[in-house]
Design a protein around this motif. Structure first.
Motif, PDB file in Angstrom:
ATOM      1  N   VAL A 132       0.895  -1.280   0.154  1.00 50.90           N
ATOM      2  CA  VAL A 132      -0.056   0.055   0.082  1.00 50.90           C
ATOM      3  C   VAL A 132       0.995   1.225  -0.161  1.00 50.90           C
ATOM      4  CG1 VAL A 132      -1.654   1.115   1.151  1.00 50.90           C
ATOM      5  CG2 VAL A 132      -1.699  -1.330   1.130  1.00 50.90           C
ATOM      6  N   PRO A 133       0.638   2.015  -0.906  1.00 54.98           N
ATOM      7  CA  PRO A 133       1.448   3.529  -1.181  1.00 54.98           C
ATOM      8  C   PRO A 133       1.332   4.275   0.388  1.00 54.98           C
ATOM      9  CG  PRO A 133       0.501   3.359  -2.882  1.00 54.98           C
ATOM     10  CD  PRO A 133      -0.266   2.069  -1.976  1.00 54.98           C
ATOM     11  N   VAL A 134       2.374   4.793   0.830  1.00 51.82           N
ATOM     12  CA  VAL A 134       2.360   5.631   1.986  1.00 51.82           C
ATOM     13  C   VAL A 134       1.973   7.065   1.535  1.00 51.82           C
ATOM     14  CG1 VAL A 134       3.645   6.750   3.994  1.00 51.82           C
ATOM     15  CG2 VAL A 134       3.864   4.385   3.143  1.00 51.82           C
ATOM     16  N   ARG A 135       0.740   7.630   1.948  1.00 53.07           N
ATOM     17  CA  ARG A 135       0.346   8.890   1.249  1.00 53.07           C
ATOM     18  C   ARG A 135       1.083  10.031   2.115  1.00 53.07           C
ATOM     19  NH1 ARG A 135      -2.291   4.514   2.201  1.00 53.07           N
ATOM     20  NH2 ARG A 135      -3.380   5.499   4.126  1.00 53.07           N
ATOM     21  N   PRO A 136       1.511  11.242   1.370  1.00 53.96           N
ATOM     22  CA  PRO A 136       2.304  12.301   2.207  1.00 53.96           C
ATOM     23  C   PRO A 136       0.940  13.243   2.497  1.00 53.96           C
ATOM     24  CG  PRO A 136       2.371  12.327  -0.163  1.00 53.96           C
ATOM     25  CD  PRO A 136       1.703  11.139  -0.117  1.00 53.96           C
ATOM     26  N   LYS A 137       1.727  14.237   2.999  1.00 53.99           N
ATOM     27  CA  LYS A 137       0.806  15.353   3.381  1.00 53.99           C
ATOM     28  C   LYS A 137       0.338  16.061   2.071  1.00 53.99           C
ATOM     29  CE  LYS A 137       1.217  20.375   5.492  1.00 53.99           C
ATOM     30  NZ  LYS A 137       2.124  21.068   6.076  1.00 53.99           N
ATOM     31  N   GLY A 138      -1.014  16.556   1.960  1.00 51.71           N
ATOM     32  CA  GLY A 138      -1.351  17.447   0.847  1.00 51.71           C
ATOM     33  C   GLY A 138      -2.007  16.536  -0.415  1.00 51.71           C
ATOM     34  N   VAL A 139      -2.330  15.453  -0.119  1.00 52.31           N
ATOM     35  CA  VAL A 139      -2.987  14.670  -1.152  1.00 52.31           C
ATOM     36  C   VAL A 139      -4.557  14.103  -0.585  1.00 52.31           C
ATOM     37  CG1 VAL A 139      -1.021  14.009  -1.997  1.00 52.31           C
ATOM     38  CG2 VAL A 139      -1.908  12.406  -0.272  1.00 52.31           C
ATOM     39  N   ALA A 140      -5.538  13.879  -1.485  1.00 55.62           N
ATOM     40  CA  ALA A 140      -6.662  13.357  -1.187  1.00 55.62           C
ATOM     41  C   ALA A 140      -6.314  11.733  -1.364  1.00 55.62           C
ATOM     42  CB  ALA A 140      -7.557  13.588  -2.319  1.00 55.62           C
ATOM     43  N   GLU A 141      -7.011  10.798  -0.312  1.00 54.26           N
ATOM     44  CA  GLU A 141      -7.013   9.544  -0.375  1.00 54.26           C
ATOM     45  C   GLU A 141      -8.392   8.945  -0.150  1.00 54.26           C
ATOM     46  OE1 GLU A 141      -5.479   8.109   3.761  1.00 54.26           O
ATOM     47  OE2 GLU A 141      -4.006   9.477   2.746  1.00 54.26           O
ATOM     48  N   LYS A 142      -8.611   7.523  -0.426  1.00 56.51           N
ATOM     49  CA  LYS A 142      -9.965   7.038  -0.047  1.00 56.51           C
ATOM     50  C   LYS A 142      -9.525   5.632  -0.406  1.00 56.51           C
ATOM     51  CE  LYS A 142     -11.120   6.572  -4.943  1.00 56.51           C
ATOM     52  NZ  LYS A 142     -11.201   5.292  -4.893  1.00 56.51           N
ATOM     53  N   CYS A 143     -11.010   4.906  -0.179  1.00 54.56           N
ATOM     54  CA  CYS A 143     -10.813   3.318  -0.503  1.00 54.56           C
ATOM     55  C   CYS A 143     -10.649   3.168  -1.877  1.00 54.56           C
ATOM     56  CB  CYS A 143     -12.343   3.085  -0.100  1.00 54.56           C
ATOM     57  SG  CYS A 143     -12.883   1.354  -1.156  1.00 54.56           S
ATOM     58  N   THR A 144      -9.499   2.116  -1.926  1.00 52.04           N
ATOM     59  CA  THR A 144      -8.977   1.537  -3.313  1.00 52.04           C
ATOM     60  C   THR A 144      -9.673   0.338  -3.589  1.00 52.04           C
ATOM     61  OG1 THR A 144      -7.286   0.378  -2.271  1.00 52.04           O
ATOM     62  CG2 THR A 144      -6.919   2.840  -2.690  1.00 52.04           C
ATOM     63  N   MET A 145     -10.520  -0.114  -2.672  1.00 54.31           N
ATOM     64  CA  MET A 145     -11.127  -1.612  -2.699  1.00 54.31           C
ATOM     65  C   MET A 145      -9.810  -2.657  -2.522  1.00 54.31           C
ATOM     66  SD  MET A 145     -13.952  -2.735  -5.712  1.00 54.31           S
ATOM     67  CE  MET A 145     -15.022  -1.740  -5.125  1.00 54.31           C
ATOM     68  N   CYS A 146      -9.151  -2.163  -1.737  1.00 55.08           N
ATOM     69  CA  CYS A 146      -7.952  -2.896  -1.512  1.00 55.08           C
ATOM     70  C   CYS A 146      -7.092  -3.489  -2.686  1.00 55.08           C
ATOM     71  CB  CYS A 146      -8.325  -4.084  -0.673  1.00 55.08           C
ATOM     72  SG  CYS A 146      -8.560  -3.689   1.116  1.00 55.08           S
TER      73      CYS A 146
END
Length: 205
Positions: A132-146
């Motif tokens: 799973v990519p580690v998301r940085p500050k300043g981005v949108a994120e959500k369910c990826t359906m795993c």
């Protein structure tokens, strides 16, 4: 073609939050953020009830990204960070996300979160799946359906962890799949059909 989706039996959902917590752990979701939420119908109170005592009722609606066929979030994304992949999932390229939050404004399901600060995790290390990519500050994120699981033919973690088997995951384009049969047999519906987004997550009561 493959079009991955999910159907949720609301009669079986007991509001235990197992799906929300399993999703959080699988996807390294930081504190103060959830990709998968379990709403209590008729009230804004978590695990509340509706009605007047002693005639109270309680039911739940699990909500995450609906992986729409016609995603409003994709239409407004100026960089192409939001896209539909070859399995029908709506995904985010975090390297392309500029944090404009247009996708959040466009999504009628309030399915996206935003990292306003450096992500904080407790315990203080990354605890998600290694793929799973580690998301940085300043981005949108959500369910990826795993995505990292479903690419290998496995079920999303919310499906695996549900103690009452309220969720069925599969290929909506396969008329013989369990999910297609459930949707047909149970007269399943989608949330906010008037929005024209054509969600790939369905529900029945």
């Amino acid at each position: 073609m493959t079009k991955l989706g999910m159907v949720i039996d609301k009669r079986r959902c007991i509001g235990c939050q197992a799906c929300a917590n399993a999703c959080k752990m699988q996807n390294n979701v930081p504190m103060g953020m959830l990709w998968n939420r379990v709403l209590t119908d008729g009230t804004d109170i978590v695990d509340g009830a509706f009605g007047v005592y002693p005639n109270l009722n309680r039911s739940y609606t699990p909500v995450a990204c609906q992986h729409c066929e016609n995603p409003a979030c994709q239409k407004v994304c100026p960089t192409g960070a939001t896209y539909k992949d070859d399995k029908g999932r709506v995904e985010i390229d975090y390297d392309k996300c500029i944090g404009c939050r247009m996708c959040m404004a466009a999504c009628p399901y309030n399915a996206r979160s935003f990292n306003w600060e450096e992500p904080v995790r407790d315990p203080d290390f990354n605890y998600g799946d290694k793929d799973v990519p580690v998301r940085p500050k300043g981005v949108a994120e959500k369910c990826t359906m795993c995505q990292e699981l479903t690419d290998k033919g496995e079920e999303p973690m919310c499906v695996k962890s549900c103690p009452t088997k309220a969720r069925v995951f599969g290929d909506l384009d396969d008329p013989n799949s369990e999910i297609s049969k459930k949707i047909s047999e149970k007269n399943a519906y989608t949330l906010l059909p008037e929005q024209g987004t054509r969600p790939q997550v369905h529900y029945y009561n």
